[in-house]
Every structure is written in structure tokens, then in C-alpha cells.
Design a protein around this motif. Structure first.
Motif, PDB file in Angstrom:
ATOM      1  N   ASP A 292       0.863  -1.176   0.000  1.00  0.00           N
ATOM      2  CA  ASP A 292       0.000   0.000   0.000  1.00  0.00           C
ATOM      3  C   ASP A 292       0.906   1.234   0.000  1.00  0.00           C
ATOM      4  N   PRO A 293       0.916   2.018  -1.087  1.00  0.00           N
ATOM      5  CA  PRO A 293       1.825   3.178  -1.168  1.00  0.00           C
ATOM      6  C   PRO A 293       1.623   4.198  -0.052  1.00  0.00           C
ATOM      7  N   SER A 294       0.472   4.166   0.615  1.00  0.00           N
ATOM      8  CA  SER A 294       0.259   5.134   1.690  1.00  0.00           C
ATOM      9  C   SER A 294       1.211   4.912   2.865  1.00  0.00           C
ATOM     10  N   LEU A 295       1.890   3.750   2.895  1.00  0.00           N
ATOM     11  CA  LEU A 295       2.869   3.468   3.941  1.00  0.00           C
ATOM     12  C   LEU A 295       4.213   4.158   3.670  1.00  0.00           C
TER      13      LEU A 295
ATOM     14  N   PRO B  46       5.283   7.291   3.170  1.00  0.00           N
ATOM     15  CA  PRO B  46       5.729   8.438   3.973  1.00  0.00           C
ATOM     16  C   PRO B  46       6.197   8.049   5.367  1.00  0.00           C
ATOM     17  N   GLN B  47       5.572   7.031   5.962  1.00  0.00           N
ATOM     18  CA  GLN B  47       6.003   6.601   7.288  1.00  0.00           C
ATOM     19  C   GLN B  47       7.404   5.990   7.243  1.00  0.00           C
TER      20      GLN B  47
ATOM     21  N   ILE C 143       4.701   9.726  -4.451  1.00  0.00           N
ATOM     22  CA  ILE C 143       4.409   8.779  -3.379  1.00  0.00           C
ATOM     23  C   ILE C 143       4.733   9.393  -2.020  1.00  0.00           C
TER      24      ILE C 143
ATOM     25  N   ASP D  57       9.353   1.272  -5.758  1.00  0.00           N
ATOM     26  CA  ASP D  57       8.613   2.480  -5.388  1.00  0.00           C
ATOM     27  C   ASP D  57       9.562   3.520  -4.815  1.00  0.00           C
TER      28      ASP D  57
END
Length: 484
Positions: free
Chosen positions: A294-297, A299-300, A321, A342
Motif C-alpha cells: 500500500d503506497p500510503s505506507l 511516507p512513514q 508517493i 517504489d
């Protein structure tokens, strides 16, 4: 009619070429044209460099983006290691090759010319260097080959291939014999490529100036000398050009880490394939790739890496991203492709001397390379600097060319000198090799990278292609002396 013999010394740093360590290569450079600003591609890894050499295109064009990579369509549960032919062909997914640009062998065959490969490297690299050999009826031999007509022919003529060793002296010498005793006298190709696995192997597992590395380098240089002697004895010696190159340099690895383990300790579910308990696939390297379920991970993970003293700036297939300004696009380096990770992490290396007295060391992530071993793949200037010497034929004598060059410029140079089309190459013919008026001093450029790093680079002309030279940490006080 001109013909060419290319010799690759895997991993050779140009600052390790000397009259004492490499007398034959030193003599060749003095008699020909040495490119002082020759560079690798990014990532500076062998199975990224070999397709770049043989297609005249950077990774974003040919599609081989790392030695070890993840491709969910080809192998969702594991990493692909391109030193293995099986994994190279898994990436191809039923095609002849995973390369998305024609190889030098294919281009030559279109014009009725011949190309041969003799390789002391891995079988996967050999497949990438001459992917169409079977279809074209061409000659491709590798030290790992045990099956097939070519392996049987070489075995019958020259005996069994010696076993792998560190340094790989037996295999280096055997590959030289295959070239000199079979290929050149019997096949008389228009272009021959000899790939020598030293000094790379000994650098990795012995260190850059270890006794093993010195032995490996001497053995590779001895083969260069044998090829020089063969050429000089030919009736058409004046028409035979020799091109000696390295695919990347090396930097001493200091501060070995496992990025997977570091991410796990930080609470991320990292692994080497998209298993149910893995959210981030990590490919160990000097510039590790990260693929996200899940690309939303992303930034973390980026925030975590920003707190680590060993971490450099991030590169991305799609910088969107991350928040704006947090990653540089891989496309800036010619390395963005649908197979790219990514995110690609880099390590914050340093310019000061290593234990061998050579400038440069850097952290690294490579399970099989020991602490203190040579490493490559990143943006350290010692990893990017390469050897490139052209001698004989119409090449200038006793010249040092200043124009920027990289691996993608070699195939178009050969094609141009054979009177063939170079339009499908991204690289350019290096006319400075035979015309002093075409030699131009590089245009220096500096690109700001995230988190206070700077990429030093060159161009041959305004708005021309970027040739990266090295990554430098300038703004962060704790890294004011760092360079990568």
C-alpha cells in the motif's frame, strides 16, 4: 574493415590503474585514448551496467533496474536475483529477454556483422549481454555453462572450466584462452566482448587492496596483455581496435546493516516477497529497493529513514508517493522504469580514506559481503567512476579525453565506426576518441537532493544528458564531511 575487441574488468576503480598493479592496461592507456570522466549508470550494479553497455541505453530504457529486484507479476512471493538465468527468464515472462531495447549482437546481425561473448561472470549476466545468441546462431560462452553445444565444444577443445575461487584466477585464464584460442582465430567476429570477473570478486570478499584483490587484478591485466599481443601479431592489426572498460567502481563497505531488519525493529512488516505478513518488500543492495503493498505506507517509512544517520536521500519511481521535495525522481538519472522500486534508499557515505588508503567508504546492505569488503551500486563517486580506454585502429594515441562518457556511449561508438545506425541508442558516439576537436570539457552541474544532499554531475553540452559523478552531503551539520 575495422573490428573490435572489448574487454571488461568487472569493478575496476580507475584510481587503481597503475604501472605496478596493471602494467598492460597502463601501457594501453598511454598508447591510446583514456576517458578521464567515464561513469557507470545508476544503480551502479553489474546486471544493470551490462544491459546499459550492450543496448546503449540507461536502465529506464532497457528495463533491468537492479541486480536483485521484485516483480509481482513474475514472482510475487520472492525476490529475483538476476545472476541466475532462471530469474532473468522469469522477468522476461515468455519473451526472449527482459531487455526492452535491442542488444549490440542484434544490431550487428541486422547488418550482417557478427558478435561473440566470452564471459567469466555469472550466467545471468552473460544472458543479458547476448540475449539473442541462440536465435542468431551466435557464440555465447560463460564459465558457468555446462550444457549445450557451445559448452561441449569449448570443453572438447580446451578442457573443463576450472572451479570458482577467490580470486577467480583459473576462470579468468580459461576465459582468456577461449577468446584467444577459439573465438578470435576461428570465428573472426566483427566485435568480441570478453567479460572478466576480476577484480570484482576479490574486491567483494577480500577488500580492495587485499592480497586476493592484487592477485585478481594482476590476472585480469595479464589477459589484457595477451589480447594486446594477439592483436599486434595480426596482419590487420592496424584495423583492430581494443576497448577496455569497467562496469562500475567499488567503495569499501563500512557499517553493514540489514534494511529489512532495521524496518522490522521500527515496527514495519518488511520481507523479501509479498507474503501475508509483509507490507514492504526490500531488495538488499548498496541502494536497496522498496516496494509497498500500500503506497500510503511510504511516507512513514521515509520519516523513519530520515532519522537514521546511515541513510541518504530517497529516490522514487514516482516522487508523488511522498510529500513534495522528499524524493528525487529516478528518471533524472535515466533509471525510472515500471520495474523500478517504489522507493530506492541510498546510504550516506564518506570521502575520507579507508583502511587501504583509498578514498571513500559507505554503509551497505548485502548479506553475503563481509564488513570491509568492496561494494557498489550506489551514488558514491568511487562506485560511479569507471575505466574506459580505446586504443588501436583510428583511436587517438597518447590522449586523455575530458568529455563525459558512460557505459551507454560504448555501443554507439562501435556502431558508428562500423558505419552502422546509432539512432536507437540513448548514448552517443564518443568522437573524442579519434577527433581531438570533438573533445569538450564537461559542464559541471549540482542538483539539490532531499535532506541536504547534493548530486555533483556533468553534461557534455547544455541541456544534454546528465552524467552523475557523486553524491555529497553538504547541509546537514552532522554530515558536513560526508560524501557518497
Amino acid at each position: 574493415m575495422p573490428r573490435f575487441v572489448l574487454i571488461a574488468l568487472d569493478g575496476l576503480r580507475p584510481d587503481m590503474v597503475s604501472a605496478q598493479a596493471t602494467p598492460n592496461l597502463t601501457a594501453l592507456a598511454a598508447a591510446g585514448t583514456r576517458f578521464a570522466n567515464a561513469r557507470s549508470v545508476f544503480p551502479s550494479e553489474t546486471r544493470v551496467a551490462t544491459p546499459s553497455l550492450i543496448t546503449g541505453c540507461r536502465p529506464g530504457g532497457h528495463g533491468m533496474v537492479a541486480n536483485t529486484l521484485f516483480d509481482a507479476a513474475a514472482a510475487p512471493g520472492r525476490l529475483l536475483r538476476t545472476k541466475l538465468v532462471a530469474d532473468v527468464m522469469a522477468l522476461a515472462q515468455g519473451a526472449e529477454s527482459p531487455l526492452e531495447r535491442p542488444s549490440l549482437g542484434e544490431r550487428l546481425a541486422e547488418a550482417g556483422r557478427s558478435f561473440v561473448l566470452v564471459s567469466a561472470g555469472t550466467a545471468g549476466a552473460a544472458r543479458l549481454l547476448h540475449p539473442a545468441a541462440d536465435r542468431l546462431g551466435g557464440f555465447r560462452w560463460n564459465v558457468e555453462d555446462t550444457e549445450g553445444a557451445t559448452a561441449a565444444l569449448v570443453r572438447a577443445e580446451l578442457g573443463a572450466t576450472p572451479p570458482h575461487a577467490v580470486p577467480n584466477l583459473g576462470r579468468i585464464a580459461h576465459a582468456g584462452r577461449v577468446l584467444l584460442e577459439h573465438v578470435l582465430p576461428k570465428l573472426r567476429p566483427d566485435v568480441a566482448l570478453l567479460w572478466l570477473s576480476e577484480p570484482d570478486i576479490a574486491f567483494h570478499w577480500g577488500g580492495l587492496r587485499s592480497p586476493a584483490a592484487q592477485q585478481g587484478l594482476r590476472a585480469a591485466d595479464a589477459v589484457v596483455g595477451q589480447v594486446m599481443a594477439w592483436r599486434d601479431a595480426q596482419p590487420d592489426a592496424a584495423e583492430i581496435g581494443l576497448i577496455v572498460l569497467s562496469d562500475h567502481g567499488h567503495v569499501t563497505g563500512r557499517g553493514k546493516i540489514s534494511l529489512t531488519a532495521e524496518l522490522r525493529r521500527a515496527g514495519f512488516r518488511a520481507g523479501d516477497g509479498l507474503a501475508p505478513d509483509v507490507d514492504v518488500v526490500v531488495a538488499p543492495a548498496a541502494a536497496p529497493g522498496l516496494w509497498f503493498r500500500d503506497p500510503s505506507l511510504a511516507p512513514q517509512v521515509a520519516d523513519f529513514l530520515a532519522t537514521q544517520p546511515w541513510a541518504g536521500p530517497l529516490l522514487a519511481r514516482d516522487p508523488g508517493i511522498l510529500p513534495a521535495g522528499h524524493a528525487m525522481a529516478l528518471s533524472v538519472l535515466g533509471s525510472g522504469h515500471r520495474r523500478s522500486a517504489d522507493l530506492v534508499a541510498t546510504f550516506a557515505g564518506h570521502a575520507e580514506a579507508d583502511e587501504w588508503g583509498l578514498p571513500g567508504h559507505a554503509p551497505f546492505d548485502a548479506p553475503d559481503v563481509p564488513e570491509g569488503g568492496g561494494m557498489h551500486g550506489g551514488l558514491h563517486r568511487a562506485e560511479l567512476a569507471t575505466v574506459l580506454v580505446m586504443q588501436g585502429g583510428g583511436f587517438r594515441r597518447g590522449a586523455v579525453a575530458e568529455t563525459p562518457a558512460d557505459l551507454t556511449d560504448i555501443a554507439p561508438t562501435v556502431l558508428y565506426l562500423l558505419g552502422l545506425d546509432t539512432q536507437r541508442c540513448e548514448g552517443r558516439p564518443l568522437m573524442a576518441a579519434w577527433d581531438a576537436a570533438r573533445d569538450v570539457k564537461p559542464i559541471a552541474e549540482r542538483l539539490e537532493l532531499p535532506r541536504g544532499f547534493v548530486l555533483e554531475a556533468m553534461r557534455a553540452e547544455p541541456d544534454g544528458r546528465l552524467y552523475p559523478t557523486g553524491m555529497v552531503a553538504e547541509r546537514l551539520p552532522s554530515r558536513s564531511s560526508g560524501t557518497a
